[in-house]
Scaffold this motif. Structure first.
Motif, PDB file in Angstrom:
ATOM      1  N   PHE A  30      42.222  21.532  73.557  1.00  0.00           N
ATOM      2  CA  PHE A  30      41.013  21.599  72.733  1.00  0.00           C
ATOM      3  C   PHE A  30      40.418  20.196  72.564  1.00  0.00           C
ATOM      4  O   PHE A  30      41.084  19.189  72.762  1.00  0.00           O
ATOM      5  N   HIS A  31      39.176  20.169  72.180  1.00  0.00           N
ATOM      6  CA  HIS A  31      38.484  18.941  71.814  1.00  0.00           C
ATOM      7  C   HIS A  31      37.968  19.088  70.386  1.00  0.00           C
ATOM      8  O   HIS A  31      37.629  20.187  69.969  1.00  0.00           O
ATOM      9  N   VAL A  32      37.892  18.006  69.654  1.00  0.00           N
ATOM     10  CA  VAL A  32      37.168  17.987  68.392  1.00  0.00           C
ATOM     11  C   VAL A  32      35.792  17.443  68.744  1.00  0.00           C
ATOM     12  O   VAL A  32      35.638  16.266  69.040  1.00  0.00           O
ATOM     13  N   THR A  33      34.807  18.340  68.778  1.00  0.00           N
ATOM     14  CA  THR A  33      33.476  17.951  69.246  1.00  0.00           C
ATOM     15  C   THR A  33      32.604  17.403  68.134  1.00  0.00           C
ATOM     16  O   THR A  33      31.584  16.774  68.423  1.00  0.00           O
ATOM     17  N   GLU A  34      32.985  17.664  66.883  1.00  0.00           N
ATOM     18  CA  GLU A  34      32.215  17.147  65.754  1.00  0.00           C
ATOM     19  C   GLU A  34      33.144  16.861  64.584  1.00  0.00           C
ATOM     20  O   GLU A  34      34.075  17.608  64.338  1.00  0.00           O
ATOM     21  N   VAL A  35      32.866  15.775  63.895  1.00  0.00           N
ATOM     22  CA  VAL A  35      33.391  15.527  62.553  1.00  0.00           C
ATOM     23  C   VAL A  35      32.166  15.148  61.741  1.00  0.00           C
ATOM     24  O   VAL A  35      31.449  14.220  62.103  1.00  0.00           O
ATOM     25  N   GLY A  36      31.907  15.884  60.692  1.00  0.00           N
ATOM     26  CA  GLY A  36      30.683  15.626  59.947  1.00  0.00           C
ATOM     27  C   GLY A  36      30.806  15.975  58.483  1.00  0.00           C
ATOM     28  O   GLY A  36      31.860  16.375  57.998  1.00  0.00           O
ATOM     29  N   LYS A  37      29.696  15.802  57.802  1.00  0.00           N
ATOM     30  CA  LYS A  37      29.585  16.159  56.396  1.00  0.00           C
ATOM     31  C   LYS A  37      28.537  17.253  56.296  1.00  0.00           C
ATOM     32  O   LYS A  37      27.396  17.081  56.752  1.00  0.00           O
ATOM     33  N   VAL A  38      28.912  18.384  55.712  1.00  0.00           N
ATOM     34  CA  VAL A  38      27.999  19.506  55.548  1.00  0.00           C
ATOM     35  C   VAL A  38      27.702  19.654  54.065  1.00  0.00           C
ATOM     36  O   VAL A  38      28.615  19.780  53.251  1.00  0.00           O
ATOM     37  N   THR A  39      26.422  19.629  53.742  1.00  0.00           N
ATOM     38  CA  THR A  39      25.966  19.781  52.365  1.00  0.00           C
ATOM     39  C   THR A  39      25.233  21.111  52.260  1.00  0.00           C
ATOM     40  O   THR A  39      24.382  21.426  53.094  1.00  0.00           O
ATOM     41  N   LYS A  40      25.582  21.865  51.235  1.00  0.00           N
ATOM     42  CA  LYS A  40      24.972  23.177  51.026  1.00  0.00           C
ATOM     43  C   LYS A  40      24.427  23.238  49.600  1.00  0.00           C
ATOM     44  O   LYS A  40      25.180  23.121  48.644  1.00  0.00           O
ATOM     45  N   ASN A  41      23.122  23.381  49.482  1.00  0.00           N
ATOM     46  CA  ASN A  41      22.453  23.597  48.199  1.00  0.00           C
ATOM     47  C   ASN A  41      21.988  25.042  48.201  1.00  0.00           C
ATOM     48  O   ASN A  41      21.296  25.471  49.121  1.00  0.00           O
ATOM     49  N   PHE A  42      22.344  25.801  47.164  1.00  0.00           N
ATOM     50  CA  PHE A  42      21.981  27.207  47.158  1.00  0.00           C
ATOM     51  C   PHE A  42      21.909  27.742  45.735  1.00  0.00           C
ATOM     52  O   PHE A  42      22.345  27.098  44.790  1.00  0.00           O
ATOM     53  N   ILE A  43      21.328  28.924  45.622  1.00  0.00           N
ATOM     54  CA  ILE A  43      21.262  29.637  44.352  1.00  0.00           C
ATOM     55  C   ILE A  43      22.080  30.902  44.528  1.00  0.00           C
ATOM     56  O   ILE A  43      21.871  31.661  45.483  1.00  0.00           O
ATOM     57  N   ASP A  44      23.015  31.126  43.609  1.00  0.00           N
ATOM     58  CA  ASP A  44      23.807  32.352  43.698  1.00  0.00           C
ATOM     59  C   ASP A  44      22.983  33.532  43.184  1.00  0.00           C
ATOM     60  O   ASP A  44      21.866  33.359  42.684  1.00  0.00           O
ATOM     61  N   CYS A  45      23.533  34.729  43.292  1.00  0.00           N
ATOM     62  CA  CYS A  45      22.786  35.934  42.928  1.00  0.00           C
ATOM     63  C   CYS A  45      22.533  36.047  41.428  1.00  0.00           C
ATOM     64  O   CYS A  45      21.736  36.879  40.996  1.00  0.00           O
ATOM     65  N   GLY A  46      23.150  35.188  40.630  1.00  0.00           N
ATOM     66  CA  GLY A  46      22.894  35.155  39.197  1.00  0.00           C
ATOM     67  C   GLY A  46      21.874  34.110  38.801  1.00  0.00           C
ATOM     68  O   GLY A  46      21.585  33.927  37.635  1.00  0.00           O
ATOM     69  N   GLY A  47      21.338  33.371  39.784  1.00  0.00           N
ATOM     70  CA  GLY A  47      20.313  32.384  39.514  1.00  0.00           C
ATOM     71  C   GLY A  47      20.824  30.979  39.240  1.00  0.00           C
ATOM     72  O   GLY A  47      20.044  30.095  38.902  1.00  0.00           O
ATOM     73  N   THR A  48      22.130  30.743  39.416  1.00  0.00           N
ATOM     74  CA  THR A  48      22.691  29.410  39.192  1.00  0.00           C
ATOM     75  C   THR A  48      22.557  28.574  40.456  1.00  0.00           C
ATOM     76  O   THR A  48      22.939  29.020  41.543  1.00  0.00           O
ATOM     77  N   VAL A  49      22.015  27.370  40.303  1.00  0.00           N
ATOM     78  CA  VAL A  49      21.905  26.443  41.427  1.00  0.00           C
ATOM     79  C   VAL A  49      23.281  25.832  41.664  1.00  0.00           C
ATOM     80  O   VAL A  49      23.951  25.383  40.735  1.00  0.00           O
ATOM     81  N   ARG A  50      23.695  25.817  42.910  1.00  0.00           N
ATOM     82  CA  ARG A  50      25.023  25.299  43.262  1.00  0.00           C
ATOM     83  C   ARG A  50      24.904  24.290  44.402  1.00  0.00           C
ATOM     84  O   ARG A  50      23.951  24.304  45.167  1.00  0.00           O
ATOM     85  N   TYR A  51      25.938  23.460  44.496  1.00  0.00           N
ATOM     86  CA  TYR A  51      25.976  22.387  45.488  1.00  0.00           C
ATOM     87  C   TYR A  51      27.406  22.295  46.009  1.00  0.00           C
ATOM     88  O   TYR A  51      28.349  22.244  45.226  1.00  0.00           O
ATOM     89  N   GLU A  52      27.555  22.302  47.317  1.00  0.00           N
ATOM     90  CA  GLU A  52      28.865  22.140  47.935  1.00  0.00           C
ATOM     91  C   GLU A  52      28.766  21.085  49.029  1.00  0.00           C
ATOM     92  O   GLU A  52      27.745  20.968  49.700  1.00  0.00           O
ATOM     93  N   GLU A  53      29.852  20.378  49.215  1.00  0.00           N
ATOM     94  CA  GLU A  53      29.910  19.383  50.280  1.00  0.00           C
ATOM     95  C   GLU A  53      31.317  19.435  50.870  1.00  0.00           C
ATOM     96  O   GLU A  53      32.299  19.418  50.136  1.00  0.00           O
ATOM     97  N   VAL A  54      31.409  19.540  52.198  1.00  0.00           N
ATOM     98  CA  VAL A  54      32.696  19.573  52.887  1.00  0.00           C
ATOM     99  C   VAL A  54      32.641  18.661  54.106  1.00  0.00           C
ATOM    100  O   VAL A  54      31.570  18.387  54.650  1.00  0.00           O
ATOM    101  N   ALA A  55      33.822  18.204  54.514  1.00  0.00           N
ATOM    102  CA  ALA A  55      33.957  17.545  55.811  1.00  0.00           C
ATOM    103  C   ALA A  55      34.150  18.667  56.823  1.00  0.00           C
ATOM    104  O   ALA A  55      34.893  19.622  56.576  1.00  0.00           O
ATOM    105  N   ASN A  56      33.468  18.591  57.944  1.00  0.00           N
ATOM    106  CA  ASN A  56      33.492  19.663  58.930  1.00  0.00           C
ATOM    107  C   ASN A  56      34.057  19.154  60.246  1.00  0.00           C
ATOM    108  O   ASN A  56      33.628  18.115  60.745  1.00  0.00           O
ATOM    109  N   PHE A  57      35.027  19.878  60.769  1.00  0.00           N
ATOM    110  CA  PHE A  57      35.564  19.611  62.107  1.00  0.00           C
ATOM    111  C   PHE A  57      35.187  20.800  62.979  1.00  0.00           C
ATOM    112  O   PHE A  57      35.349  21.945  62.560  1.00  0.00           O
ATOM    113  N   GLN A  58      34.709  20.531  64.176  1.00  0.00           N
ATOM    114  CA  GLN A  58      34.448  21.609  65.113  1.00  0.00           C
ATOM    115  C   GLN A  58      35.428  21.472  66.274  1.00  0.00           C
ATOM    116  O   GLN A  58      35.485  20.434  66.935  1.00  0.00           O
TER     117      GLN A  58
END
Length: 155
Positions: A30-58
């Motif tokens: 296998f190869h690790v083709t990406e190492v990155g930072k993924v940021t996700k800004n979203f609103i859940d079904c109850g209307g709360t604004v949320r923010y997530e950040e993860v390190a991503n390996f592909q």
């Protein structure tokens, strides 16, 4: 697993292996083709604004059988990514190709990195009317004798 944890583990390993939730191994070429930072800004079904950040390996399963990713090389890639992308000590999410791109959590058993299953969930159960799951009792767990006294509120 956080970036600091994988970096520590990589310093102790001679080879890298990733195990899928079903117990099979990602092919060792296998190869690790990406190492990155993924940021996700979203609103859940109850209307709360949320923010997530993860390190991503592909991970990518190449037909390149002559090159193997060694622990030191992956450690170098992670450290360069931290510096260039300003990645903090984030939780790691791994992408790997199955029928479609699968997203996995990451754990370590002392020998192999374990791709762990992730699940979707409603983040606003209290706002969208989904009842909390009740604990199921077995009749065998109820004490013998009279378990309901007058005035106890159990009836």
């Amino acid at each position: 697993m956080k970036l600091s944890q994988i970096k520590t583990a990589l310093q102790e390993l001679k080879t890298i292996s990733f195990q899928l939730p079903n117990g099979s191994l990602v092919p060792n070429h296998f190869h690790v083709t990406e190492v990155g930072k993924v940021t996700k800004n979203f609103i859940d079904c109850g209307g709360t604004v949320r923010y997530e950040e993860v390190a991503n390996f592909q991970l990518w399963n190449a037909d390149d059988y002559d090159h193997r990713l060694h622990p030191g090389k992956l450690l170098d890639i992670i450290q360069l990514s931290e510096k260039m992308l300003h990645i903090g000590d984030l939780e790691i999410e791994v992408e790997y190709q199955a029928e479609t791109i699968g997203k996995f959590g990451l754990d370590f058993d002392g020998t192999s990195f374990l791709l762990t299953s992730k699940q979707t969930d409603c983040l606003a159960k209290d706002n969208c009317g989904i009842p909390e799951e009740k604990t199921k009792l077995q009749f065998a767990d109820i004490p013998a004798g009279s378990s309901c006294e007058p005035g106890s509120g159990c009836c």
